[in-house]
Scaffold this motif. Structure first.
Motif, PDB file in Angstrom:
ATOM      1  N   ARG A 112      19.233   2.656 -53.459  1.00  0.00           N
ATOM      2  CA  ARG A 112      19.180   1.266 -53.007  1.00  0.00           C
ATOM      3  C   ARG A 112      17.732   0.934 -52.669  1.00  0.00           C
ATOM      4  NH1 ARG A 112      21.264   0.040 -47.256  1.00  0.00           N
ATOM      5  NH2 ARG A 112      19.058   0.493 -46.838  1.00  0.00           N
ATOM      6  N   ALA A 113      17.235  -0.125 -53.274  1.00  0.00           N
ATOM      7  CA  ALA A 113      15.861  -0.565 -53.009  1.00  0.00           C
ATOM      8  C   ALA A 113      15.905  -1.927 -52.333  1.00  0.00           C
ATOM      9  CB  ALA A 113      15.070  -0.660 -54.316  1.00  0.00           C
ATOM     10  N   MET A 114      15.169  -2.065 -51.203  1.00  0.00           N
ATOM     11  CA  MET A 114      15.152  -3.336 -50.490  1.00  0.00           C
ATOM     12  C   MET A 114      13.749  -3.643 -49.981  1.00  0.00           C
ATOM     13  SD  MET A 114      18.719  -3.580 -48.334  1.00  0.00           S
ATOM     14  CE  MET A 114      18.573  -5.376 -48.281  1.00  0.00           C
ATOM     15  N   ALA A 115      13.454  -4.916 -49.869  1.00  0.00           N
ATOM     16  CA  ALA A 115      12.205  -5.375 -49.261  1.00  0.00           C
ATOM     17  C   ALA A 115      12.547  -6.522 -48.324  1.00  0.00           C
ATOM     18  CB  ALA A 115      11.210  -5.825 -50.323  1.00  0.00           C
ATOM     19  N   THR A 116      11.763  -6.661 -47.261  1.00  0.00           N
ATOM     20  CA  THR A 116      12.001  -7.722 -46.277  1.00  0.00           C
ATOM     21  C   THR A 116      10.768  -8.613 -46.210  1.00  0.00           C
ATOM     22  OG1 THR A 116      13.432  -6.254 -44.991  1.00  0.00           O
ATOM     23  CG2 THR A 116      12.580  -8.215 -43.879  1.00  0.00           C
ATOM     24  N   VAL A 117      10.932  -9.869 -46.624  1.00  0.00           N
ATOM     25  CA  VAL A 117       9.795 -10.801 -46.717  1.00  0.00           C
ATOM     26  C   VAL A 117      10.236 -12.208 -46.334  1.00  0.00           C
ATOM     27  CG1 VAL A 117       8.778  -9.472 -48.619  1.00  0.00           C
ATOM     28  CG2 VAL A 117      10.241 -11.414 -49.129  1.00  0.00           C
ATOM     29  N   ASP A 118       9.292 -13.115 -46.245  1.00  0.00           N
ATOM     30  CA  ASP A 118       9.574 -14.540 -46.123  1.00  0.00           C
ATOM     31  C   ASP A 118       8.362 -15.311 -46.638  1.00  0.00           C
ATOM     32  OD1 ASP A 118      11.010 -16.824 -45.605  1.00  0.00           O
ATOM     33  OD2 ASP A 118      10.585 -16.864 -43.450  1.00  0.00           O
ATOM     34  N   CYS A 119       8.557 -16.569 -46.946  1.00  0.00           N
ATOM     35  CA  CYS A 119       7.475 -17.428 -47.443  1.00  0.00           C
ATOM     36  C   CYS A 119       7.457 -18.725 -46.655  1.00  0.00           C
ATOM     37  CB  CYS A 119       7.670 -17.755 -48.930  1.00  0.00           C
ATOM     38  SG  CYS A 119       7.787 -16.318 -50.001  1.00  0.00           S
ATOM     39  N   ALA A 120       6.279 -19.312 -46.535  1.00  0.00           N
ATOM     40  CA  ALA A 120       6.149 -20.607 -45.870  1.00  0.00           C
ATOM     41  C   ALA A 120       4.873 -21.275 -46.345  1.00  0.00           C
ATOM     42  CB  ALA A 120       6.133 -20.446 -44.348  1.00  0.00           C
ATOM     43  N   VAL A 121       4.873 -22.603 -46.328  1.00  0.00           N
ATOM     44  CA  VAL A 121       3.694 -23.388 -46.700  1.00  0.00           C
ATOM     45  C   VAL A 121       2.996 -23.845 -45.426  1.00  0.00           C
ATOM     46  CG1 VAL A 121       2.902 -25.520 -47.788  1.00  0.00           C
ATOM     47  CG2 VAL A 121       4.655 -24.123 -48.895  1.00  0.00           C
ATOM     48  N   ARG A 122       1.703 -23.584 -45.329  1.00  0.00           N
ATOM     49  CA  ARG A 122       0.942 -23.941 -44.134  1.00  0.00           C
ATOM     50  C   ARG A 122       0.831 -25.456 -43.975  1.00  0.00           C
ATOM     51  NH1 ARG A 122      -4.199 -22.721 -44.267  1.00  0.00           N
ATOM     52  NH2 ARG A 122      -4.509 -22.093 -42.097  1.00  0.00           N
ATOM     53  N   HIS A 123       0.396 -26.147 -45.017  1.00  0.00           N
ATOM     54  CA  HIS A 123       0.284 -27.600 -45.010  1.00  0.00           C
ATOM     55  C   HIS A 123       1.010 -28.134 -46.248  1.00  0.00           C
ATOM     56  CE1 HIS A 123      -3.290 -26.721 -42.427  1.00  0.00           C
ATOM     57  NE2 HIS A 123      -2.766 -27.716 -41.751  1.00  0.00           N
ATOM     58  N   PRO A 124       2.180 -28.739 -46.086  1.00  0.00           N
ATOM     59  CA  PRO A 124       2.938 -29.215 -47.248  1.00  0.00           C
ATOM     60  C   PRO A 124       2.145 -30.137 -48.175  1.00  0.00           C
ATOM     61  CG  PRO A 124       4.323 -29.254 -45.301  1.00  0.00           C
ATOM     62  CD  PRO A 124       2.939 -28.916 -44.830  1.00  0.00           C
ATOM     63  N   LYS A 125       1.251 -30.960 -47.615  1.00  0.00           N
ATOM     64  CA  LYS A 125       0.503 -31.898 -48.461  1.00  0.00           C
ATOM     65  C   LYS A 125      -0.524 -31.204 -49.347  1.00  0.00           C
ATOM     66  CE  LYS A 125       1.119 -36.161 -45.875  1.00  0.00           C
ATOM     67  NZ  LYS A 125       0.452 -37.326 -45.249  1.00  0.00           N
ATOM     68  N   ALA A 126      -0.672 -29.885 -49.179  1.00  0.00           N
ATOM     69  CA  ALA A 126      -1.585 -29.143 -50.044  1.00  0.00           C
ATOM     70  C   ALA A 126      -1.004 -28.956 -51.443  1.00  0.00           C
ATOM     71  CB  ALA A 126      -1.889 -27.779 -49.436  1.00  0.00           C
ATOM     72  N   PHE A 127       0.289 -29.301 -51.640  1.00  0.00           N
ATOM     73  CA  PHE A 127       0.938 -29.145 -52.945  1.00  0.00           C
ATOM     74  C   PHE A 127       1.484 -30.483 -53.430  1.00  0.00           C
ATOM     75  CE2 PHE A 127       1.106 -24.904 -51.134  1.00  0.00           C
ATOM     76  CZ  PHE A 127       0.723 -24.114 -52.201  1.00  0.00           C
ATOM     77  N   VAL A 128       1.369 -30.692 -54.745  1.00  0.00           N
ATOM     78  CA  VAL A 128       1.922 -31.884 -55.396  1.00  0.00           C
ATOM     79  C   VAL A 128       2.891 -31.417 -56.470  1.00  0.00           C
ATOM     80  CG1 VAL A 128       1.435 -34.005 -56.657  1.00  0.00           C
ATOM     81  CG2 VAL A 128      -0.246 -33.118 -55.009  1.00  0.00           C
ATOM     82  N   SER A 129       4.138 -31.846 -56.361  1.00  0.00           N
ATOM     83  CA  SER A 129       5.147 -31.515 -57.366  1.00  0.00           C
ATOM     84  C   SER A 129       5.282 -32.687 -58.335  1.00  0.00           C
ATOM     85  CB  SER A 129       6.494 -31.235 -56.700  1.00  0.00           C
ATOM     86  OG  SER A 129       7.516 -31.105 -57.672  1.00  0.00           O
ATOM     87  N   VAL A 130       5.021 -32.403 -59.608  1.00  0.00           N
ATOM     88  CA  VAL A 130       5.164 -33.435 -60.642  1.00  0.00           C
ATOM     89  C   VAL A 130       6.619 -33.457 -61.089  1.00  0.00           C
ATOM     90  CG1 VAL A 130       4.472 -34.189 -62.936  1.00  0.00           C
ATOM     91  CG2 VAL A 130       2.778 -33.174 -61.379  1.00  0.00           C
ATOM     92  N   THR A 131       7.269 -34.586 -60.945  1.00  0.00           N
ATOM     93  CA  THR A 131       8.677 -34.706 -61.285  1.00  0.00           C
ATOM     94  C   THR A 131       8.851 -35.461 -62.616  1.00  0.00           C
ATOM     95  OG1 THR A 131       8.897 -36.792 -60.063  1.00  0.00           O
ATOM     96  CG2 THR A 131       9.298 -34.742 -58.845  1.00  0.00           C
TER      97      THR A 131
END
Length: 406
Positions: A378-397
């Motif tokens: 069994r292989a496992m890793a424990t992580v999490d992700c978060a964005v520091r400033h949301p306005k630093a990213f632009v999602s093109v829809t």
């Protein structure tokens, strides 16, 4: 530099000299021994501080220690580590030795054994998982790699926080105090800064597999590569995908799922739309050093085939305004049914928190595997992700592969 126990031995010997000089009423010898004792005590104080700091050390970030990094890449073998954990007669001295460092980084002992994630950063040769493994004595260079996607977010500049324990809350300034000009003897207006917090909490990704005894005892380098490829694909790429579009709850919340990121609707062409995305980042004061586009390979195809009115290809640099761009199958292609993901931003604003290196638990007694002489892993890793400033990213829809134009 002398170690703590060596200094303590020296101090005992110097005290014996002082007692001897005192008994003999030898003032000169006593003074010399006393001076020596002060020097040793000064060294002892420094040694104790170093020893205490070393015990409290959370672990060396291997990515920042090139010598240790290279040593692990060249010496650490997944097969040896797993075979030793399964009780097979293999020499896994180095793999055991590095466990102490990995435990420091994780802030806890492993449930089984830790596998350093650095060994997955270079692509390795792999064989097919089907059929018998062929000896590599003749032409090991002719083995064929599996066709798998590659992790992208770390390479784009995501910040990695390792050795975490418990939830991590990072204060974030959301509004600065207002400033302004006033007349002489006029009062300044009161204004406070606004703060919230970015929180990272442990999320778990894992894979369960079964390996034969012969596979773990094989000296073939391809077996080592096979195990690394499995672990990297099933866990590393899962983390990578979550960093792009994780939904939260049991998995990290990725960039595209973060509330507050900027959006830019597709309009007229990719060339125009990308220019609008860049402008939104500019207006939001997003740092330029680590900005880049990330999108799908289908978008790459659209751009590569596009030609202008005179039959000349537009070219990828032109369409993306000479900004760095990465194309990856890790980016979703089914947003809102048929839209392709296209993200522009400063990727150093993405945080990846690591509580645990890849943690391998070997179970040679699992009933199904045991009856065949195999080993369950069994292989496992424990992580999490978060964005520091949301306005630093632009999602093109609205980038529909069937309708989008350059």
């Amino acid at each position: 530099m002398l170690k703590l126990h060596e200094l303590l031995e020296q101090r005992s010997a110097t005290l014996a000299k002082m007692n001897e000089a005192h008994t003999a009423d030898n003032n000169e010898a006593f003074t010399a021994a006393e001076t020596e004792l002060r020097t040793i005590d000064s060294k002892l104080e420094r040694a104790r501080k170093i020893d205490a700091a070393d015990r409290a050390e959370p672990g060396k970030p291997i990515n920042g220690d090139m010598k240790l990094d290279n040593e692990i890449r060249s010496k650490f073998r997944v097969t040896r580590a797993i075979a030793a954990a399964a009780g097979l007669g293999v020499d896994a001295g180095f793999e055991r030795e590095i466990q102490a460092e990995l435990s420091k980084r994780a802030g806890r002992p492993a449930e089984g054994i830790f596998i350093p994630t650095e060994i997955f950063e270079t692509r390795v040769l792999t064989t097919s998982t089907g059929g018998e493994l062929v000896p590599t004595d003749h032409r090991p260079d002719q083995y064929i790699s599996a066709l798998t996607a590659s992790s992208v977010v770390r390479g784009l500049g995501a910040r990695v926080l390792s050795g975490l324990t418990g939830n991590l809350s990072i204060p974030r300034e959301t509004g600065s105090p207002a400033t302004g000009w006033v007349a002489e003897n006029a009062a300044l207006s009161s204004s406070d800064a606004d703060f919230d917090a970015v929180t990272l909490s442990p999320k778990h990704a894992g894979a369960l597999s079964e390996f034969s005894r012969n596979m773990l005892l094989q000296a073939s380098p391809d077996v080592e590569a096979l195990l690394r490829q499995m672990l990297a694909r099933n866990i590393g790429l899962t983390i990578d995908k979550a960093a792009i579009l994780g939904g939260g709850a049991n998995e990290p919340k990725g960039v595209l799922s973060t509330v507050g990121i900027q959006t830019q609707a597709y309009a007229t062409s990719l060339f125009v739309t990308n220019a609008e995305a860049i402008a939104k980042a500019d207006i939001a004061n997003v740092a330029t050093a680590r900005r880049s586009f990330l999108t799908t390979n289908t978008v790459k195809k659209i751009v590569s085939l596009a030609i202008d009115g005179e039959g000349r290809p537009f070219g990828i640099p032109t369409v993306f305004h000479n900004e760095p761009v990465t194309f990856s199958n890790q980016v979703p292609t089914t947003l809102n049914t048929d839209e392709h993901g296209l993200i522009y931003g400063d990727w150093s604003e993405l945080l990846i928190g690591i509580w645990s290196e890849i943690d391998i638990l070997v179970n040679p007694f699992e009933s199904t595997a045991y009856s065949k002489g195999n080993v369950s892993i069994r292989a496992m890793a424990t992580v999490d992700c978060a964005v520091r400033h949301p306005k630093a990213f632009v999602s093109v829809t609205g980038v529909d592969a069937a309708a989008a134009a350059v």
